[in-house]
Design a protein around this motif. Structure first.
Motif, PDB file in Angstrom:
ATOM      1  N   UNK A  40       0.864  -1.173   0.000  1.00  0.00           N
ATOM      2  CA  UNK A  40       0.000   0.000   0.000  1.00  0.00           C
ATOM      3  C   UNK A  40       0.902   1.226   0.000  1.00  0.00           C
ATOM      4  N   UNK A  41       0.747   2.078  -1.009  1.00  0.00           N
ATOM      5  CA  UNK A  41       1.574   3.275  -1.148  1.00  0.00           C
ATOM      6  C   UNK A  41       0.679   4.489  -0.945  1.00  0.00           C
ATOM      7  N   UNK A  42       1.057   5.349   0.007  1.00  0.00           N
ATOM      8  CA  UNK A  42       0.304   6.569   0.301  1.00  0.00           C
ATOM      9  C   UNK A  42       1.171   7.784   0.017  1.00  0.00           C
ATOM     10  N   UNK A  43       0.665   8.666  -0.823  1.00  0.00           N
ATOM     11  CA  UNK A  43       1.319   9.948  -1.091  1.00  0.00           C
ATOM     12  C   UNK A  43       0.463  10.995  -0.396  1.00  0.00           C
ATOM     13  N   UNK A  44       1.095  11.810   0.451  1.00  0.00           N
ATOM     14  CA  UNK A  44       0.341  12.730   1.285  1.00  0.00           C
ATOM     15  C   UNK A  44       1.100  14.041   1.444  1.00  0.00           C
ATOM     16  N   UNK A  45       0.577  14.902   2.292  1.00  0.00           N
ATOM     17  CA  UNK A  45       1.228  16.172   2.587  1.00  0.00           C
ATOM     18  C   UNK A  45       2.531  15.902   3.344  1.00  0.00           C
ATOM     19  N   UNK A  46       3.477  16.860   3.335  1.00  0.00           N
ATOM     20  CA  UNK A  46       4.757  16.621   4.005  1.00  0.00           C
ATOM     21  C   UNK A  46       4.596  16.402   5.504  1.00  0.00           C
ATOM     22  N   UNK A  47       5.492  15.585   6.068  1.00  0.00           N
ATOM     23  CA  UNK A  47       5.431  15.251   7.496  1.00  0.00           C
ATOM     24  C   UNK A  47       6.038  16.342   8.366  1.00  0.00           C
ATOM     25  N   UNK A  48       6.942  17.132   7.800  1.00  0.00           N
ATOM     26  CA  UNK A  48       7.489  18.267   8.535  1.00  0.00           C
ATOM     27  C   UNK A  48       7.652  19.434   7.572  1.00  0.00           C
ATOM     28  N   UNK A  49       7.937  20.576   8.099  1.00  0.00           N
ATOM     29  CA  UNK A  49       8.012  21.784   7.284  1.00  0.00           C
ATOM     30  C   UNK A  49       9.445  22.259   7.086  1.00  0.00           C
ATOM     31  N   UNK A  50      10.368  21.316   6.907  1.00  0.00           N
ATOM     32  CA  UNK A  50      11.762  21.694   6.682  1.00  0.00           C
ATOM     33  C   UNK A  50      11.949  22.421   5.355  1.00  0.00           C
ATOM     34  N   UNK A  66       3.461   0.522   3.036  1.00  0.00           N
ATOM     35  CA  UNK A  66       3.192  -0.545   4.005  1.00  0.00           C
ATOM     36  C   UNK A  66       3.140  -1.877   3.277  1.00  0.00           C
ATOM     37  N   UNK A  67       3.660  -2.908   3.923  1.00  0.00           N
ATOM     38  CA  UNK A  67       3.588  -4.264   3.396  1.00  0.00           C
ATOM     39  C   UNK A  67       2.308  -4.903   3.891  1.00  0.00           C
ATOM     40  N   UNK A  68       1.460  -5.362   2.972  1.00  0.00           N
ATOM     41  CA  UNK A  68       0.178  -5.956   3.347  1.00  0.00           C
ATOM     42  C   UNK A  68       0.120  -7.448   3.048  1.00  0.00           C
ATOM     43  N   UNK A  69       1.221  -7.999   2.528  1.00  0.00           N
ATOM     44  CA  UNK A  69       1.264  -9.422   2.211  1.00  0.00           C
ATOM     45  C   UNK A  69       1.451 -10.269   3.447  1.00  0.00           C
ATOM     46  N   UNK A  70       1.540 -11.582   3.246  1.00  0.00           N
ATOM     47  CA  UNK A  70       1.656 -12.488   4.384  1.00  0.00           C
ATOM     48  C   UNK A  70       2.922 -13.335   4.358  1.00  0.00           C
ATOM     49  N   UNK A  71       3.832 -13.106   3.407  1.00  0.00           N
ATOM     50  CA  UNK A  71       5.080 -13.859   3.341  1.00  0.00           C
ATOM     51  C   UNK A  71       6.196 -13.111   4.056  1.00  0.00           C
ATOM     52  N   UNK A  72       7.230 -13.842   4.432  1.00  0.00           N
ATOM     53  CA  UNK A  72       8.425 -13.209   4.981  1.00  0.00           C
ATOM     54  C   UNK A  72       9.276 -12.725   3.814  1.00  0.00           C
ATOM     55  N   UNK A  73       9.446 -11.418   3.726  1.00  0.00           N
ATOM     56  CA  UNK A  73      10.179 -10.841   2.602  1.00  0.00           C
ATOM     57  C   UNK A  73      11.274  -9.912   3.097  1.00  0.00           C
ATOM     58  N   UNK A  74      12.099  -9.521   2.167  1.00  0.00           N
ATOM     59  CA  UNK A  74      13.130  -8.516   2.417  1.00  0.00           C
ATOM     60  C   UNK A  74      12.910  -7.409   1.393  1.00  0.00           C
ATOM     61  N   UNK A  75      12.681  -6.203   1.870  1.00  0.00           N
ATOM     62  CA  UNK A  75      12.518  -5.052   0.987  1.00  0.00           C
ATOM     63  C   UNK A  75      13.893  -4.645   0.481  1.00  0.00           C
ATOM     64  N   UNK A  76      14.080  -4.659  -0.845  1.00  0.00           N
ATOM     65  CA  UNK A  76      15.390  -4.388  -1.424  1.00  0.00           C
ATOM     66  C   UNK A  76      15.567  -2.955  -1.887  1.00  0.00           C
ATOM     67  N   UNK A  77      14.509  -2.364  -2.446  1.00  0.00           N
ATOM     68  CA  UNK A  77      14.692  -1.066  -3.065  1.00  0.00           C
ATOM     69  C   UNK A  77      13.351  -0.340  -3.218  1.00  0.00           C
TER      70      UNK A  77
END
Length: 149
Positions: A40-50, A66-77
């Motif tokens: 799940x990919x969320x694009x939103x307003x900035x988290x801080x005002x730097x 967010x990862x919504x799957x049920x397997x054990x994975x490694x996020x690479x990129x």
């Protein structure tokens, strides 16, 4: 003389019917969310005002994945690209391929980018997530999320 009047009328009507500039002013559909079986990919307003938005040049957004799957994975990129109407290729916004450890089924995002600029001329934001199985990292998987105006 009638030809000149018809030409003037068509010209005036074309300015009224068609916009003077075909460029988009920003990705109006953002903030937005895209989801699949795995992510799940969320694009939103900035988290801080730097950084401040420069309305004539770029807007600032944040991204949570967010990862919504049920397997054990490694996020690479995680990669983000934007388009440019004046070119045939995409421009890289950022690429992150280290420090991507996470725990499955946690509520917080797997990946979070607090703020990144996005040109007001862009009509498309492309997010690419690459991962592998934790047990067998020889095969990689990739999923693209495209946010359009």
């Amino acid at each position: 003389m009638k030809w000149m009047q018809a030409f003037m009328l068509v010209t005036i009507l074309s300015f009224l019917v068609f916009p003077a500039s075909g460029m988009a002013t920003s990705l109006e559909n953002l903030p937005s969310s895209e989801a699949s079986d795995q992510w799940e990919v969320n694009i939103d307003t900035p988290k801080n005002n730097d950084f401040e938005t420069k309305p004539d040049i770029y807007n600032i957004f944040s991204m949570d994945i967010k990862y919504t799957g049920d397997k054990d994975i490694k996020l690479d990129r995680v990669e983000a690209y934007r388009d440019d109407p004046s070119s045939s290729y995409d421009f890289e916004l950022f690429t992150v391929n280290d420090d991507l450890e996470f725990e499955k089924n946690k509520e917080q995002p797997v990946f979070s980018h607090q703020n990144f600029p996005l040109s007001i001329q862009s009509t498309e934001l492309k997010v690419i997530v690459t991962w592998s199985d934790k047990d067998d990292s020889s095969r990689k998987y990739k999923e693209e999320f495209i946010f359009k105006q």
